[in-house]
Design a protein around this motif. Structure first.
Motif, mmCIF file in Angstrom:
data_model
loop_
_atom_site.group_PDB
_atom_site.id
_atom_site.type_symbol
_atom_site.label_atom_id
_atom_site.label_comp_id
_atom_site.label_asym_id
_atom_site.label_seq_id
_atom_site.Cartn_x
_atom_site.Cartn_y
_atom_site.Cartn_z
ATOM 1 N N VAL A 4 -8.561 6.683 -25.205
ATOM 2 C CA VAL A 4 -7.778 5.461 -25.007
ATOM 3 C C VAL A 4 -6.348 5.723 -25.478
ATOM 4 C CG1 VAL A 4 -7.510 3.035 -25.671
ATOM 5 C CG2 VAL A 4 -9.802 4.004 -25.375
ATOM 6 N N LYS A 32 -2.661 3.886 -26.180
ATOM 7 C CA LYS A 32 -1.954 2.616 -26.360
ATOM 8 C C LYS A 32 -0.642 2.883 -27.087
ATOM 9 C CE LYS A 32 -5.756 -0.616 -26.310
ATOM 10 N NZ LYS A 32 -5.394 -1.322 -25.116
ATOM 11 N N ILE A 83 -3.075 -0.306 -36.901
ATOM 12 C CA ILE A 83 -3.796 -0.419 -35.634
ATOM 13 C C ILE A 83 -5.103 -1.169 -35.855
ATOM 14 C CG2 ILE A 83 -2.810 1.702 -34.673
ATOM 15 C CD1 ILE A 83 -5.548 3.051 -35.238
ATOM 16 N N ASN A 84 -5.660 -1.642 -34.761
ATOM 17 C CA ASN A 84 -7.014 -2.188 -34.766
ATOM 18 C C ASN A 84 -7.905 -1.103 -34.179
ATOM 19 O OD1 ASN A 84 -9.493 -3.436 -33.930
ATOM 20 N ND2 ASN A 84 -8.476 -5.418 -34.079
ATOM 21 N N ARG A 85 -8.850 -0.619 -34.960
ATOM 22 C CA ARG A 85 -9.699 0.494 -34.526
ATOM 23 C C ARG A 85 -10.456 0.180 -33.238
ATOM 24 N NH1 ARG A 85 -15.072 -0.313 -36.123
ATOM 25 N NH2 ARG A 85 -15.338 -2.000 -37.620
ATOM 26 N N LYS A 86 -10.800 -1.077 -33.017
ATOM 27 C CA LYS A 86 -11.560 -1.451 -31.827
ATOM 28 C C LYS A 86 -10.726 -1.304 -30.553
ATOM 29 C CE LYS A 86 -14.952 -4.290 -34.136
ATOM 30 N NZ LYS A 86 -15.526 -5.620 -34.306
ATOM 31 N N ASP A 87 -9.395 -1.336 -30.669
ATOM 32 C CA ASP A 87 -8.535 -1.090 -29.511
ATOM 33 C C ASP A 87 -8.719 0.323 -28.973
ATOM 34 O OD1 ASP A 87 -7.493 -3.644 -29.756
ATOM 35 O OD2 ASP A 87 -5.623 -2.972 -30.716
ATOM 36 N N PHE A 88 -9.280 1.216 -29.806
ATOM 37 C CA PHE A 88 -9.481 2.612 -29.437
ATOM 38 C C PHE A 88 -10.968 2.981 -29.356
ATOM 39 C CE2 PHE A 88 -5.281 2.202 -31.198
ATOM 40 C CZ PHE A 88 -4.508 2.911 -30.296
ATOM 41 N N ASN A 89 -11.806 1.995 -29.075
ATOM 42 C CA ASN A 89 -13.252 2.190 -28.935
ATOM 43 C C ASN A 89 -13.928 2.763 -30.174
ATOM 44 O OD1 ASN A 89 -13.328 1.144 -26.333
ATOM 45 N ND2 ASN A 89 -12.907 3.137 -25.406
ATOM 46 N N ASN A 92 -15.934 1.304 -32.509
ATOM 47 C CA ASN A 92 -16.570 -0.014 -32.524
ATOM 48 C C ASN A 92 -17.734 -0.173 -33.502
ATOM 49 O OD1 ASN A 92 -14.908 -1.098 -30.460
ATOM 50 N ND2 ASN A 92 -16.084 0.063 -28.958
ATOM 51 N N ASP A 113 -11.512 -3.938 -39.338
ATOM 52 C CA ASP A 113 -10.964 -3.499 -38.049
ATOM 53 C C ASP A 113 -9.566 -2.930 -38.212
ATOM 54 O OD1 ASP A 113 -13.300 -4.508 -36.983
ATOM 55 O OD2 ASP A 113 -12.363 -6.318 -36.165
ATOM 56 N N LYS A 114 -8.825 -3.439 -39.189
ATOM 57 C CA LYS A 114 -7.430 -3.038 -39.396
ATOM 58 C C LYS A 114 -7.369 -1.716 -40.151
ATOM 59 C CE LYS A 114 -4.351 -4.692 -42.512
ATOM 60 N NZ LYS A 114 -3.532 -5.650 -43.227
#
Length: 189
Positions: A119, A121, A151-157, A159, A172-173
């Motif tokens: 991913v 971004k 970053i938010n780790r979930k933005d990069f899969n 999860n 998440d942060k």
């Protein structure tokens, strides 16, 4: 773009710089169980900084070996390498590439592309040039930089959804902290 700039940086030199891994650190901070912060870093990385005549037209290209993660706890490090987090067997590296900076008040920001787990971004990286000078031990010109991002780790899969007693195990942060020393390449003779 114009090569003239109104930014006054003492000792500024245009050129290509190699990040000195021995004098640099790529680290992160994440909340654990909401009550504490766990710190980690990546032991292996490489990168190049190209400073342009106009500092705002400079670029950065960094590659980080995700297998080299260390949080000072081997079991946790192994879990972070697994499919729950970085999935290093499929995605062994993370990269950051930026081709330009902008001034934001008294700070500078790189709007570079972070690629993690396939991913990509844009992640704004706020940085400070700590100085440029001569290296009295090894010779040559060195520069130092400090940088941060969130970053938010979930933005990069990334999860992982671990919960213990109703509390998230990992936030998440993720806060990213970078200290980089770079050496100016000498012109080839």
């Amino acid at each position: 773009m114009s090569s003239a700039t109104s930014i006054d940086i003492p000792g500024y030199v245009a050129g290509t710089w190699d990040i000195d891994q021995a004098h640099s650190e790529v680290g992160f901070v994440v909340r654990h169980l909401v009550v504490t912060k766990v710190r980690g870093r990546f032991a292996n990385f490489s990168g190049t900084i190209v400073t342009a005549e106009n500092p705002l037209e400079s670029s950065v290209d960094v590659e980080i070996d995700l297998n080299s993660i260390t949080t000072n706890q081997e079991q946790r490090d192994g879990h972070l390498r697994s499919a729950d987090f970085f999935e290093v067997e499929t995605y062994p590296t993370m990269t950051y590439k930026a081709s330009g900076a902008r001034q934001d008040g008294d700070k500078f920001v790189l709007d570079g592309e972070l690629t993690l787990k396939g991913v990509t971004k844009v992640v704004p990286l706020t940085f400070e040039l700590n100085g440029i000078g001569e290296n009295p031990l090894a010779g040559g010109t060195v520069a130092g930089f400090s940088a941060t991002a969130t970053i938010n780790r979930k933005d990069f899969n990334v999860n992982f959804e671990g919960v213990q007693n109703g509390i998230a195990i990992v936030s998440d942060k993720i806060e990213i902290h970078i200290e980089a020393e770079a050496n100016l390449r000498q012109p080839e003779a």
